[in-house]
Enzyme design. Structure first.
Site, PDB file in Angstrom:
ATOM      1  N   TYR A  72       1.274  -1.263  -0.274  1.00  0.00           N
ATOM      2  CA  TYR A  72      -0.062   0.116   0.023  1.00  0.00           C
ATOM      3  C   TYR A  72       0.939   1.340  -0.025  1.00  0.00           C
ATOM      4  CZ  TYR A  72      -3.983   2.754   1.194  1.00  0.00           C
ATOM      5  OH  TYR A  72      -4.876   3.520   1.338  1.00  0.00           O
ATOM      6  N   PHE A 124      -6.961  19.047 -25.148  1.00  0.00           N
ATOM      7  CA  PHE A 124      -7.611  18.650 -25.312  1.00  0.00           C
ATOM      8  C   PHE A 124      -9.209  18.229 -24.667  1.00  0.00           C
ATOM      9  CE2 PHE A 124      -8.662  13.645 -24.540  1.00  0.00           C
ATOM     10  CZ  PHE A 124      -8.504  13.429 -25.530  1.00  0.00           C
ATOM     11  N   ASP A 125     -10.169  17.560 -25.067  1.00  0.00           N
ATOM     12  CA  ASP A 125     -11.435  17.862 -24.669  1.00  0.00           C
ATOM     13  C   ASP A 125     -11.765  17.575 -23.214  1.00  0.00           C
ATOM     14  OD1 ASP A 125     -11.338  14.994 -24.970  1.00  0.00           O
ATOM     15  OD2 ASP A 125     -12.472  14.733 -25.712  1.00  0.00           O
ATOM     16  N   ASP A 215       0.523  19.289 -21.334  1.00  0.00           N
ATOM     17  CA  ASP A 215       0.189  17.614 -21.289  1.00  0.00           C
ATOM     18  C   ASP A 215       0.795  17.174 -22.381  1.00  0.00           C
ATOM     19  OD1 ASP A 215      -1.729  16.023 -21.991  1.00  0.00           O
ATOM     20  OD2 ASP A 215      -3.538  17.177 -22.652  1.00  0.00           O
ATOM     21  N   ALA A 217       0.694  13.299 -23.215  1.00  0.00           N
ATOM     22  CA  ALA A 217       0.177  12.322 -23.525  1.00  0.00           C
ATOM     23  C   ALA A 217       1.022  11.438 -25.119  1.00  0.00           C
ATOM     24  CB  ALA A 217      -1.144  12.532 -24.613  1.00  0.00           C
ATOM     25  N   LYS A 258      -1.324   6.768 -23.224  1.00  0.00           N
ATOM     26  CA  LYS A 258      -0.550   6.665 -25.225  1.00  0.00           C
ATOM     27  C   LYS A 258       1.254   6.170 -25.257  1.00  0.00           C
ATOM     28  CE  LYS A 258      -4.648   9.261 -24.968  1.00  0.00           C
ATOM     29  NZ  LYS A 258      -5.003  10.852 -24.703  1.00  0.00           N
ATOM     30  N   HIS A 450     -19.871  13.136 -26.781  1.00  0.00           N
ATOM     31  CA  HIS A 450     -19.619  12.722 -27.039  1.00  0.00           C
ATOM     32  C   HIS A 450     -19.388  11.287 -26.755  1.00  0.00           C
ATOM     33  CE1 HIS A 450     -16.147  13.585 -25.330  1.00  0.00           C
ATOM     34  NE2 HIS A 450     -14.815  12.556 -26.036  1.00  0.00           N
TER      35      HIS A 450
HETATM   36  C1  LIG Z   1      -5.746  11.114 -23.795  1.00  0.00           C
HETATM   37  C2  LIG Z   1      -5.276  12.769 -23.465  1.00  0.00           C
HETATM   38  C3  LIG Z   1      -5.788  13.254 -21.937  1.00  0.00           C
HETATM   39  C4  LIG Z   1      -6.432  12.957 -21.409  1.00  0.00           C
HETATM   40  O1  LIG Z   1      -5.746  11.088 -20.511  1.00  0.00           O
HETATM   41  P1  LIG Z   1      -6.663   9.870 -20.111  1.00  0.00           P
HETATM   42  O2  LIG Z   1      -5.819   8.892 -19.888  1.00  0.00           O
HETATM   43  O3  LIG Z   1      -7.708   9.324 -21.502  1.00  0.00           O
HETATM   44  O4  LIG Z   1      -7.699  10.563 -19.029  1.00  0.00           O
HETATM   45  C5  LIG Z   1      -5.284  14.454 -21.850  1.00  0.00           C
HETATM   46  N1  LIG Z   1      -4.965  15.539 -23.004  1.00  0.00           N
HETATM   47  C6  LIG Z   1      -4.571  14.345 -24.215  1.00  0.00           C
HETATM   48  C7  LIG Z   1      -3.642  15.152 -25.016  1.00  0.00           C
HETATM   49  C8  LIG Z   1      -4.609  13.327 -24.475  1.00  0.00           C
HETATM   50  O5  LIG Z   1      -4.336  12.744 -25.624  1.00  0.00           O
END
Ligand SMILES: *Cc1c(COP(=O)(O)O)cnc(C)c1O
Length: 458
Positions: A72, A124-125, A215, A217, A258, A450
């Site tokens: 833990y 990003f969304d 960000d 990803a 990703k 969406h």
């Molecule tokens: C996928 C993504 C996110 C969010 O990540 P999740 O793992 O889907 O919660 C944030 N920013 C970018 C650019 C992404 O491609």
């Protein structure tokens, strides 16, 4: 004779693909209320919805999961991941989260308050969702050229530094808790950002005393494009480039699903100890204790190795070549997409493919449904359904671009699958004149609609 290219791996395990008839697909998509997210995965033949958590792990990753420490507090797996994050990104503090949006939730809970302003390059969304959910405002400062799908630019995802500076000038520092730079720029078509632009964004942030949040990803793909496209980086390794990118960042959020090549996981990294202490509170509340957050020991082991392996040139090259192959085939058939081909996906230009469809009938969604009906291929709409309604006026927002994203998950499909995808796109393209009506919404949520939206045929 020069030997042709081949992938730097061989395949150890396979998963059967299920095929279907057009009649079956017509019934399934109707039952799914014309929302591709609502299809069952076994109703899809080639799944290009996302590369998020759907990529193929290596034998080293699977092996490490067997020796993970599930304690833990203070698990060895946490410390192994921490060491990799320090080595690759140079970030001294980090919190594990269950995915990217969870890292966003923790950091924005720490930093954001109502009425704040968060400038960025096409948030990003989920990022935009987290900002707007807190009644703050995301201001898009992406370069205008990103909206012209036919223009070839090596770094089409960049921040427009003039637009950014205008925002930084207009609002007091207290109202801007951070600037978000997304690499690669997913929303603008998986388009990269140059080191020059990353540096320039960081310099502006320093000058105005505002932290820079990256960000991350698809940070590794972005580094690949810097190596292959930006002057002065050809001889640097991906790891050296990544290290330089993050030397300019104060905070990083990452969806590890990703470029981390894992099925689940996220990272919130930072330089400030004070910020780490504050964010830890929220991590404990929303995710889990600081040394596991939203991840199991197994997840952290797989991620530590995934980050190390996927910051090697050959791995990235194999994946990005496959995306380019799809782009080259679409070129041959004259099908318009966001040029040049991005790092993880091809974004079909739905407005150009279906010019007779009014935007109120959801052009990219219509194209996505047609491609599914054609061959059981599932893409994802990056258009006005994704854009949600304006939080103030509640009017539908119609972005400049209506795109259908075809995401190529790493190490999942072969070049033969890519040829099937291209052929299916061609068949839809050839009967585009006959596609004269789209869809209307019958049910929606106010944010991130969406995922759950329901539609009917007009
Ligand atoms: C996928 C993504 C996110 C969010 O990540 P999740 O793992 O889907 O919660 C944030 N920013 C970018 C650019 C992404 O491609």
């Amino acid at each position: 004779m020069q030997l042709p290219y081949c992938e730097p791996y061989k395949i150890k395990m396979t998963e059967a693909i299920r095929t279907s008839t057009r009649e079956e697909r017509e019934r399934w998509i109707r039952e799914a209320h014309y929302n591709l997210f609502k299809l069952r995965a076994d109703q899809v033949m080639i799944d290009l919805l996302t590369d998020s958590g759907t990529e193929s792990m290596s034998d080293r990753q699977w092996g490490a999961m067997m020796t993970a420490d599930e304690s833990y507090a203070g698990a060895a797996s946490y410390y192994r991941l921490k060491a990799v994050i320090e080595k690759i990104f140079g970030m001294p503090y980090f919190l594990p989260t269950h995915q990217g949006r969870a890292a966003e939730n923790v950091i924005f809970s720490t930093l954001l308050k109502e009425g704040d302003i968060v400038p960025g390059n096409s948030h990003f969304d989920t990022t935009k969702g987290h900002i707007e959910f807190r009644r703050a405002v995301a201001i898009d400062c992406t370069i205008d050229a990103a909206a012209d799908t036919q223009r070839e630019l090596p770094f089409k995802g960049e921040m427009d530094l003039e637009k950014l500076e205008a925002v930084l000038k207009k609002y007091p520092k207290e109202k801007i808790p951070c600037v978000v730079l997304t690499i690669t720029n997913n929303t603008a078509g998986g388009q990269p950002v140059s080191m020059r632009n990353i540096k320039g964004t960081a310099e502006l942030c320093r000058r105005y005393g505002i932290p820079l949040l990256i960000d991350s990803a698809r940070f590794a793909q972005n580094a690949y494009f810097i190596k292959t496209r930006e002057e002065g980086y050809a001889d640097k390794t991906i790891k050296e480039i990544v290290r330089e990118i993050y030397s300019y960042a104060d905070i990083m959020t990452m969806s590890a699903k990703k470029d981390g090549i894992v099925n689940m996981g996220g990272i919130l990294g930072m330089r400030s100890e004070e910020l780490f202490r504050k964010a830890s509170q929220f991590n404990i509340m929303f995710e889990g204790y600081v040394t596991y957050g939203g991840m199991t020991g197994r997840d952290m082991e797989a991620l530590a190795i995934g980050l190390d392996e996927n910051t090697e040139f050959e791995q990235l090259d194999a994946r990005i070549r496959q995306v380019k192959l799809l782009g080259d085939l679409l070129d041959e058939y004259g099908i318009p997409y966001q040029r040049p081909a991005g790092g993880h996906a091809i974004f079909l230009d739905a407005k150009k493919i279906l010019p007779n469809l009014p935007k109120e009938q959801f052009i990219a969604q219509t194209l996505g449904i047609e491609l599914y009906l054609e061959a059981g291929i599932r893409g994802v709409e990056i258009g006005s359904i994704l854009a949600d309604r304006d939080p103030v006026t509640h009017e539908n927002r119609y972005p400049k671009l209506e795109l259908l994203r075809l995401t190529i998950p790493s190490r999942i499909y072969t070049d033969n699958h890519i040829r099937v995808i291209a052929a299916a796109c061609r068949n839809v393209f050839e009967r585009r004149e006959s596609i004269t009506s789209g869809y209307r919404i019958t049910f929606e949520h106010p944010i991130l609609r969406h995922f759950t939206v329901e539609l009917e045929k007009i």
